[in-house]
Design a protein around this motif. Structure first.
Motif, PDB file in Angstrom:
ATOM      1  N   GLY A 102       0.723  -1.288  -0.198  1.00  0.00           N
ATOM      2  CA  GLY A 102       0.196   0.165  -0.062  1.00  0.00           C
ATOM      3  C   GLY A 102       0.869   1.174  -0.030  1.00  0.00           C
ATOM      4  O   GLY A 102       1.788   1.334   0.643  1.00  0.00           O
ATOM      5  N   SER A 103       0.384   2.079  -0.887  1.00  0.00           N
ATOM      6  CA  SER A 103       1.133   3.559  -0.740  1.00  0.00           C
ATOM      7  C   SER A 103      -0.019   4.592  -0.354  1.00  0.00           C
ATOM      8  O   SER A 103      -1.189   4.448  -0.896  1.00  0.00           O
ATOM      9  CB  SER A 103       1.679   4.003  -2.116  1.00  0.00           C
ATOM     10  OG  SER A 103       2.662   3.170  -2.462  1.00  0.00           O
ATOM     11  N   GLY A 104       0.417   5.384   0.445  1.00  0.00           N
ATOM     12  CA  GLY A 104      -0.692   6.474   0.939  1.00  0.00           C
ATOM     13  C   GLY A 104      -0.068   7.912   1.022  1.00  0.00           C
ATOM     14  O   GLY A 104       0.945   8.225   0.980  1.00  0.00           O
ATOM     15  N   VAL A 105      -1.094   8.786   0.659  1.00  0.00           N
ATOM     16  CA  VAL A 105      -0.721  10.206   0.651  1.00  0.00           C
ATOM     17  C   VAL A 105      -1.572  10.963   1.448  1.00  0.00           C
ATOM     18  O   VAL A 105      -3.029  10.798   1.352  1.00  0.00           O
ATOM     19  CB  VAL A 105      -0.663  10.946  -0.829  1.00  0.00           C
ATOM     20  CG1 VAL A 105      -0.715  12.357  -0.664  1.00  0.00           C
ATOM     21  CG2 VAL A 105       0.421  10.132  -1.695  1.00  0.00           C
ATOM     22  N   CYS A 106      -1.168  11.837   2.366  1.00  0.00           N
ATOM     23  CA  CYS A 106      -2.058  12.857   3.190  1.00  0.00           C
ATOM     24  C   CYS A 106      -1.786  14.025   2.873  1.00  0.00           C
ATOM     25  O   CYS A 106      -0.739  14.506   2.336  1.00  0.00           O
ATOM     26  CB  CYS A 106      -1.967  12.463   4.615  1.00  0.00           C
ATOM     27  SG  CYS A 106      -0.506  13.047   5.203  1.00  0.00           S
ATOM     28  N   GLU A 107      -2.790  14.989   3.019  1.00  0.00           N
ATOM     29  CA  GLU A 107      -2.720  16.437   2.959  1.00  0.00           C
ATOM     30  C   GLU A 107      -3.033  16.974   4.511  1.00  0.00           C
ATOM     31  O   GLU A 107      -4.050  16.719   4.884  1.00  0.00           O
ATOM     32  CB  GLU A 107      -3.786  16.773   1.904  1.00  0.00           C
ATOM     33  CG  GLU A 107      -3.679  18.403   1.754  1.00  0.00           C
ATOM     34  CD  GLU A 107      -4.630  18.859   0.786  1.00  0.00           C
ATOM     35  OE1 GLU A 107      -4.476  19.793  -0.208  1.00  0.00           O
ATOM     36  OE2 GLU A 107      -5.871  18.414   0.585  1.00  0.00           O
ATOM     37  N   ILE A 108      -2.086  17.819   4.748  1.00  0.00           N
ATOM     38  CA  ILE A 108      -2.065  18.375   6.140  1.00  0.00           C
ATOM     39  C   ILE A 108      -2.247  19.919   6.376  1.00  0.00           C
ATOM     40  O   ILE A 108      -1.586  20.513   5.012  1.00  0.00           O
ATOM     41  CB  ILE A 108      -1.244  17.873   7.334  1.00  0.00           C
ATOM     42  CG1 ILE A 108       0.171  18.466   6.619  1.00  0.00           C
ATOM     43  CG2 ILE A 108      -1.197  16.225   7.355  1.00  0.00           C
ATOM     44  CD1 ILE A 108       1.123  18.502   7.818  1.00  0.00           C
ATOM     45  N   SER A 109      -2.732  20.567   7.236  1.00  0.00           N
ATOM     46  CA  SER A 109      -2.194  21.877   7.652  1.00  0.00           C
ATOM     47  C   SER A 109      -1.906  22.035   9.117  1.00  0.00           C
ATOM     48  O   SER A 109      -1.934  20.914   9.759  1.00  0.00           O
ATOM     49  CB  SER A 109      -3.637  22.800   7.251  1.00  0.00           C
ATOM     50  OG  SER A 109      -4.367  22.453   8.162  1.00  0.00           O
ATOM     51  N   LEU A 110      -1.439  23.190   9.233  1.00  0.00           N
ATOM     52  CA  LEU A 110      -0.626  23.365  10.676  1.00  0.00           C
ATOM     53  C   LEU A 110      -1.085  24.454  11.185  1.00  0.00           C
ATOM     54  O   LEU A 110      -0.964  25.517  10.360  1.00  0.00           O
ATOM     55  CB  LEU A 110       0.624  23.188  10.611  1.00  0.00           C
ATOM     56  CG  LEU A 110       1.619  23.458  12.027  1.00  0.00           C
ATOM     57  CD1 LEU A 110       1.082  22.414  12.984  1.00  0.00           C
ATOM     58  CD2 LEU A 110       3.088  23.725  11.634  1.00  0.00           C
ATOM     59  N   ASP A 111      -1.564  24.675  12.439  1.00  0.00           N
ATOM     60  CA  ASP A 111      -2.068  25.955  12.925  1.00  0.00           C
ATOM     61  C   ASP A 111      -0.462  26.381  13.865  1.00  0.00           C
ATOM     62  O   ASP A 111      -0.281  25.639  14.944  1.00  0.00           O
ATOM     63  CB  ASP A 111      -3.065  25.669  14.335  1.00  0.00           C
ATOM     64  CG  ASP A 111      -3.549  26.928  14.845  1.00  0.00           C
ATOM     65  OD1 ASP A 111      -2.479  27.654  15.194  1.00  0.00           O
ATOM     66  OD2 ASP A 111      -4.674  27.279  15.285  1.00  0.00           O
ATOM     67  N   GLN A 112       0.134  27.188  13.402  1.00  0.00           N
ATOM     68  CA  GLN A 112       1.417  27.333  13.941  1.00  0.00           C
ATOM     69  C   GLN A 112       1.381  27.917  15.243  1.00  0.00           C
ATOM     70  O   GLN A 112       2.507  28.029  15.888  1.00  0.00           O
ATOM     71  CB  GLN A 112       2.170  28.182  12.756  1.00  0.00           C
ATOM     72  CG  GLN A 112       2.432  27.444  11.733  1.00  0.00           C
ATOM     73  CD  GLN A 112       3.765  27.901  11.058  1.00  0.00           C
ATOM     74  OE1 GLN A 112       4.777  27.902  11.727  1.00  0.00           O
ATOM     75  NE2 GLN A 112       3.903  27.382   9.692  1.00  0.00           N
ATOM     76  N   VAL A 113       0.219  28.667  15.841  1.00  0.00           N
ATOM     77  CA  VAL A 113      -0.075  29.133  17.114  1.00  0.00           C
ATOM     78  C   VAL A 113      -0.062  27.877  18.151  1.00  0.00           C
ATOM     79  O   VAL A 113       0.558  28.086  19.188  1.00  0.00           O
ATOM     80  CB  VAL A 113      -0.871  30.338  17.136  1.00  0.00           C
ATOM     81  CG1 VAL A 113      -1.143  30.747  18.634  1.00  0.00           C
ATOM     82  CG2 VAL A 113      -0.591  31.472  16.101  1.00  0.00           C
ATOM     83  N   SER A 114      -0.991  27.327  17.862  1.00  0.00           N
ATOM     84  CA  SER A 114      -1.193  26.019  18.871  1.00  0.00           C
ATOM     85  C   SER A 114      -0.592  24.753  18.538  1.00  0.00           C
ATOM     86  O   SER A 114      -0.348  24.005  19.545  1.00  0.00           O
ATOM     87  CB  SER A 114      -2.941  25.743  18.639  1.00  0.00           C
ATOM     88  OG  SER A 114      -3.042  25.148  17.181  1.00  0.00           O
ATOM     89  N   GLY A 115       0.041  24.726  17.535  1.00  0.00           N
ATOM     90  CA  GLY A 115       0.908  23.393  17.249  1.00  0.00           C
ATOM     91  C   GLY A 115      -0.140  22.221  16.692  1.00  0.00           C
ATOM     92  O   GLY A 115       0.445  21.064  16.464  1.00  0.00           O
TER      93      GLY A 115
END
Length: 202
Positions: free
Chosen positions: A66-79
């Motif tokens: 299996g190969s997987g790809v995720c898409e994320i974002s980051l709240d740089q204030v809260s972590g």
């Protein structure tokens, strides 16, 4: 986790795209390569993402491939890391119950996100600090990805298990996405906001 995270670190150091780098390593493994090429297509890997998001990839061989790809974002204030999308391409040989396999993969992805971002047991003076689920944090519905897409690759090979293929790829893909987004490495699970903020300062 160690292998897939290290691969992205090597790719970054050599100025190579993580999927293209893996393709070069998989050139003699056509079934594994097919899962990577399919998830590259599913995730539109080569299409630019929003400025505040990034994608990460991981490959797992645990019976099935299996190969997987995720898409994320980051709240740089809260972590806080948010996983918005997850795509999986799976070769499990002959698949008897496709719907069951997709459900297994989707459940494994959600379980993996919970494990990677939330779950931990801490011990102080020899005593476990979490008495029950009010102190042992699990992923909630509000943090489940907007979309999880699983593609099952047709195969005449021997049937393989799928129960342990999805979950291990999640933490790798998330860490690799964060490396792309921020240039920072996550080495310790779970990726709690505190640990993420610490990594951002390093």
């Amino acid at each position: 986790f160690a292998i897939e995270s290290m691969l992205d670190e090597i790719a970054k150091d050599q100025g190579k795209d993580p999927i293209q780098f893996r393709k070069s390593l998989m050139k003699n493994s056509p079934r594994a390569l097919a899962t990577l090429e399919k998830v590259e297509e599913l995730s539109q890997w080569n299409t630019p993402t929003a400025a505040d998001r990034a994608k990460g990839v991981a490959f797992v061989e645990h019976g099935s491939l299996g190969s997987g790809v995720c898409e994320i974002s980051l709240d740089q204030v809260s972590g806080k890391i948010t996983v918005h999308n997850f795509w999986v391409a799976l070769d499990a040989g002959v698949i008897v119950h496709p719907d069951n396999v997709k459900a297994q993969i989707e459940g494994g992805i959600i379980m993996g996100i919970s494990s990677a971002l939330k779950e931990q047991i801490t011990i102080v003076d020899g005593k476990v600090q979490q008495a029950n689920f009010h102190e042992y944090e699990l992923l909630r519905m509000e943090d489940v990805p907007d979309d999880i897409e699983t593609f099952l690759i047709a195969s005449n090979s021997h049937p393989e298990g799928v129960g342990e293929t999805a979950t291990p790829m999640v933490a790798c893909a998330i860490a690799n996405a964060l490396l792309t987004l921020t240039g920072k490495k996550l080495r310790h699970l779970p990726f709690t906001p505190e640990r993420v903020l610490e990594a951002l300062k390093s």
